[in-house]
Design a protein around this motif. Structure first.
Motif, PDB file in Angstrom:
ATOM      1  N   TYR A   7       0.867  -1.187   0.000  1.00  8.83           N
ATOM      2  CA  TYR A   7       0.000   0.000   0.000  1.00  8.83           C
ATOM      3  C   TYR A   7       0.895   1.226   0.000  1.00  8.83           C
ATOM      4  O   TYR A   7       1.703   1.423   0.903  1.00  8.83           O
ATOM      5  CB  TYR A   7      -0.903   0.000   1.233  1.00  8.83           C
ATOM      6  CG  TYR A   7      -1.742   1.257   1.398  1.00  8.83           C
ATOM      7  CD1 TYR A   7      -2.775   1.555   0.508  1.00  8.83           C
ATOM      8  CD2 TYR A   7      -1.498   2.143   2.442  1.00  8.83           C
ATOM      9  CE1 TYR A   7      -3.545   2.702   0.659  1.00  8.83           C
ATOM     10  CE2 TYR A   7      -2.262   3.285   2.600  1.00  8.83           C
ATOM     11  CZ  TYR A   7      -3.287   3.569   1.709  1.00  8.83           C
ATOM     12  OH  TYR A   7      -4.048   4.700   1.850  1.00  8.83           O
ATOM     13  N   LYS A   8       0.796   2.034  -1.052  1.00  4.75           N
ATOM     14  CA  LYS A   8       1.594   3.246  -1.192  1.00  4.75           C
ATOM     15  C   LYS A   8       3.085   2.971  -0.994  1.00  4.75           C
ATOM     16  O   LYS A   8       3.786   3.701  -0.292  1.00  4.75           O
ATOM     17  CB  LYS A   8       1.103   4.315  -0.212  1.00  4.75           C
ATOM     18  CG  LYS A   8      -0.284   4.841  -0.553  1.00  4.75           C
ATOM     19  CD  LYS A   8      -0.671   6.020   0.304  1.00  4.75           C
ATOM     20  CE  LYS A   8      -2.011   6.599  -0.156  1.00  4.75           C
ATOM     21  NZ  LYS A   8      -2.416   7.772   0.634  1.00  4.75           N
ATOM     22  N   LYS A  29      -6.713  -2.415   6.476  1.00  3.73           N
ATOM     23  CA  LYS A  29      -6.846  -1.075   7.071  1.00  3.73           C
ATOM     24  C   LYS A  29      -6.126  -0.999   8.411  1.00  3.73           C
ATOM     25  O   LYS A  29      -5.451  -0.006   8.718  1.00  3.73           O
ATOM     26  CB  LYS A  29      -8.328  -0.726   7.245  1.00  3.73           C
ATOM     27  CG  LYS A  29      -9.051  -0.412   5.949  1.00  3.73           C
ATOM     28  CD  LYS A  29     -10.497  -0.009   6.207  1.00  3.73           C
ATOM     29  CE  LYS A  29     -11.211   0.354   4.911  1.00  3.73           C
ATOM     30  NZ  LYS A  29     -12.626   0.781   5.148  1.00  3.73           N
ATOM     31  N   ILE A  34      -5.035   2.580   8.020  1.00  5.86           N
ATOM     32  CA  ILE A  34      -5.963   3.294   7.144  1.00  5.86           C
ATOM     33  C   ILE A  34      -7.263   3.531   7.921  1.00  5.86           C
ATOM     34  O   ILE A  34      -7.784   2.601   8.544  1.00  5.86           O
ATOM     35  CB  ILE A  34      -6.258   2.481   5.874  1.00  5.86           C
ATOM     36  CG1 ILE A  34      -4.956   2.166   5.128  1.00  5.86           C
ATOM     37  CG2 ILE A  34      -7.232   3.227   4.959  1.00  5.86           C
ATOM     38  CD1 ILE A  34      -5.129   1.211   3.958  1.00  5.86           C
ATOM     39  N   LYS A  38     -12.551   4.950   5.407  1.00  2.00           N
ATOM     40  CA  LYS A  38     -11.979   5.230   4.088  1.00  2.00           C
ATOM     41  C   LYS A  38     -12.255   4.076   3.123  1.00  2.00           C
ATOM     42  O   LYS A  38     -12.108   2.907   3.481  1.00  2.00           O
ATOM     43  CB  LYS A  38     -10.480   5.448   4.210  1.00  2.00           C
ATOM     44  CG  LYS A  38      -9.823   6.012   2.948  1.00  2.00           C
ATOM     45  CD  LYS A  38      -8.347   6.257   3.197  1.00  2.00           C
ATOM     46  CE  LYS A  38      -7.704   6.971   2.026  1.00  2.00           C
ATOM     47  NZ  LYS A  38      -8.223   8.330   1.838  1.00  2.00           N
ATOM     48  N   ASP A  39     -12.652   4.395   1.911  1.00  2.00           N
ATOM     49  CA  ASP A  39     -12.875   3.377   0.886  1.00  2.00           C
ATOM     50  C   ASP A  39     -11.536   2.943   0.305  1.00  2.00           C
ATOM     51  O   ASP A  39     -10.716   3.775  -0.096  1.00  2.00           O
ATOM     52  CB  ASP A  39     -13.759   3.916  -0.240  1.00  2.00           C
ATOM     53  CG  ASP A  39     -15.187   4.143   0.208  1.00  2.00           C
ATOM     54  OD1 ASP A  39     -15.641   3.425   1.110  1.00  2.00           O
ATOM     55  OD2 ASP A  39     -15.836   5.050  -0.346  1.00  2.00           O
ATOM     56  N   ILE A  40     -11.306   1.635   0.256  1.00  6.10           N
ATOM     57  CA  ILE A  40     -10.108   1.110  -0.379  1.00  6.10           C
ATOM     58  C   ILE A  40     -10.499   0.002  -1.347  1.00  6.10           C
ATOM     59  O   ILE A  40     -11.582  -0.582  -1.246  1.00  6.10           O
ATOM     60  CB  ILE A  40      -9.084   0.570   0.647  1.00  6.10           C
ATOM     61  CG1 ILE A  40      -9.705  -0.555   1.491  1.00  6.10           C
ATOM     62  CG2 ILE A  40      -8.562   1.686   1.519  1.00  6.10           C
ATOM     63  CD1 ILE A  40      -8.708  -1.201   2.450  1.00  6.10           C
ATOM     64  N   TYR A  41      -9.616  -0.284  -2.296  1.00  9.68           N
ATOM     65  CA  TYR A  41      -9.891  -1.260  -3.343  1.00  9.68           C
ATOM     66  C   TYR A  41      -8.712  -2.220  -3.453  1.00  9.68           C
ATOM     67  O   TYR A  41      -7.571  -1.867  -3.144  1.00  9.68           O
ATOM     68  CB  TYR A  41     -10.140  -0.556  -4.678  1.00  9.68           C
ATOM     69  CG  TYR A  41     -11.213   0.488  -4.593  1.00  9.68           C
ATOM     70  CD1 TYR A  41     -12.552   0.156  -4.770  1.00  9.68           C
ATOM     71  CD2 TYR A  41     -10.890   1.818  -4.308  1.00  9.68           C
ATOM     72  CE1 TYR A  41     -13.539   1.106  -4.667  1.00  9.68           C
ATOM     73  CE2 TYR A  41     -11.885   2.780  -4.202  1.00  9.68           C
ATOM     74  CZ  TYR A  41     -13.205   2.424  -4.383  1.00  9.68           C
ATOM     75  OH  TYR A  41     -14.185   3.365  -4.267  1.00  9.68           O
ATOM     76  N   ILE A  69      -3.230  -2.639  -2.387  1.00  9.08           N
ATOM     77  CA  ILE A  69      -4.360  -1.870  -1.860  1.00  9.08           C
ATOM     78  C   ILE A  69      -4.250  -0.440  -2.377  1.00  9.08           C
ATOM     79  O   ILE A  69      -3.183   0.175  -2.309  1.00  9.08           O
ATOM     80  CB  ILE A  69      -4.355  -1.866  -0.322  1.00  9.08           C
ATOM     81  CG1 ILE A  69      -4.525  -3.282   0.228  1.00  9.08           C
ATOM     82  CG2 ILE A  69      -5.447  -0.948   0.221  1.00  9.08           C
ATOM     83  CD1 ILE A  69      -5.877  -3.887  -0.046  1.00  9.08           C
ATOM     84  N   ASP A  71      -6.529   3.482  -2.599  1.00 14.15           N
ATOM     85  CA  ASP A  71      -7.695   4.214  -2.116  1.00 14.15           C
ATOM     86  C   ASP A  71      -8.292   5.021  -3.261  1.00 14.15           C
ATOM     87  O   ASP A  71      -7.865   4.909  -4.401  1.00 14.15           O
ATOM     88  CB  ASP A  71      -7.330   5.112  -0.922  1.00 14.15           C
ATOM     89  CG  ASP A  71      -6.163   6.040  -1.238  1.00 14.15           C
ATOM     90  OD1 ASP A  71      -6.108   6.545  -2.376  1.00 14.15           O
ATOM     91  OD2 ASP A  71      -5.319   6.250  -0.357  1.00 14.15           O
ATOM     92  N   ASN A  72      -9.300   5.805  -2.964  1.00 18.05           N
ATOM     93  CA  ASN A  72      -9.990   6.537  -4.028  1.00 18.05           C
ATOM     94  C   ASN A  72      -9.334   7.866  -4.363  1.00 18.05           C
ATOM     95  O   ASN A  72      -9.896   8.670  -5.078  1.00 18.05           O
ATOM     96  CB  ASN A  72     -11.464   6.770  -3.668  1.00 18.05           C
ATOM     97  CG  ASN A  72     -11.597   7.582  -2.383  1.00 18.05           C
ATOM     98  OD1 ASN A  72     -10.635   7.747  -1.639  1.00 18.05           O
ATOM     99  ND2 ASN A  72     -12.792   8.070  -2.112  1.00 18.05           N
TER     100      ASN A  72
END
Length: 262
Positions: A7-8, A29, A34, A38-41, A69, A71-72
């Protein structure tokens, strides 16, 4: 079960007992701090979004996959890119549904932008588009999909799943439980030609997330595998029932039961 997740740019292991899509995102999360709201995909190694419907199928196919992962707002180190990109997912709430636009990556470094795709639609694309459009016009629920896209210019995730269900059902009717790869490819091409916002502009052909003939993956492939698994399970149940009834019969009853199932 251990999962490799990034993630990032940060990579960590996540441990779950009996993984599910929702539990995976919940644990991610917590692991990456996170915010819960928060919406994550979730993306696979090709950069294709993985939702709850296909999560378990992908796990069966590739248990050692490295998940990403996003996010929006943005994502760095996307698995499908050799440069640092930003992934934007446009979303609009409506009746608790989420509109998911095709991922659009904006270059933030000195990478050379690829030239725009040709707008020319060849004969195969036109035929594929007409095929999918005709299916939706004839099948129950297809008219709602066409109307939604005509109004919104985009498609809800729920609607996309229904679209896949309809075209796969048509495919099974015409070609049986194992449709040829060229037919699966034709349906995938028809979908992104009829609904341009579903096209992935950063993949080679734009429709691989619906069906990729080289890897035999994508929404269409996963739905077919689910259906084939269900058919196989149903056939096995029928064999067990017939075996049980035959065992309990004797003499004339046995012959009668046998002739009935043959």
């Amino acid at each position: 079960m251990l999962f490799k997740v990034q993630y990032k740019g940060k990579k960590k292991y996540i441990k779950l007992h009996g993984a599910s899509h929702s539990e995976f995102l919940k644990e991610a999360k917590m692991k990456f701090s996170i915010p819960a709201e928060k919406d994550i995909y979730l993306l696979d190694e090709s950069g294709t979004e993985v939702d709850e419907e296909v999560f378990s199928d992908i796990l069966e196919e590739k248990s050692d996959i490295q998940w990403t992962i996003v996010d929006n707002l943005s994502v760095s180190d996307s698995p499908a890119s050799s440069c640092t990109d930003t992934l934007s997912l446009s979303s609009h709430s409506s009746d608790s549904d989420v509109f998911l636009m095709s991922p659009k990556r904006q270059r933030i470094d000195d990478c050379i932008l690829s030239p725009p795709r040709s707008q020319h639609v060849d004969d195969s694309s036109s035929r594929a588009k007409e095929l999918v459009e005709r299916i939706l016009e004839q099948k129950p629920g297809g008219d709602k999909i066409l109307a939604e896209y005509a109004t919104k210019g985009q498609m809800k995730d729920r609607t996309r799943r229904e679209l896949v269900n309809i075209v796969v059902a048509d495919m099974l009717e015409k070609y049986g439980s194992a449709p040829p790869k060229d037919k699966r490819t034709q349906y995938a091409l028809g979908i992104v030609t009829l609904f341009p916002s579903l096209r992935d502009p950063y993949s080679k052909k734009g429709y691989e997330h619906f069906f990729d003939a080289e890897s035999n993956e994508g929404y269409i492939a996963w739905k077919l595998k689910n259906t084939q698994r269900g058919l196989s399970s149903g056939n096995n149940s029928g064999v067990r029932r017939r075996t049980s009834q035959t065992t309990e019969s004797s003499g004339p009853e046995l012959a009668k039961g046998f002739n009935f199932y043959v």
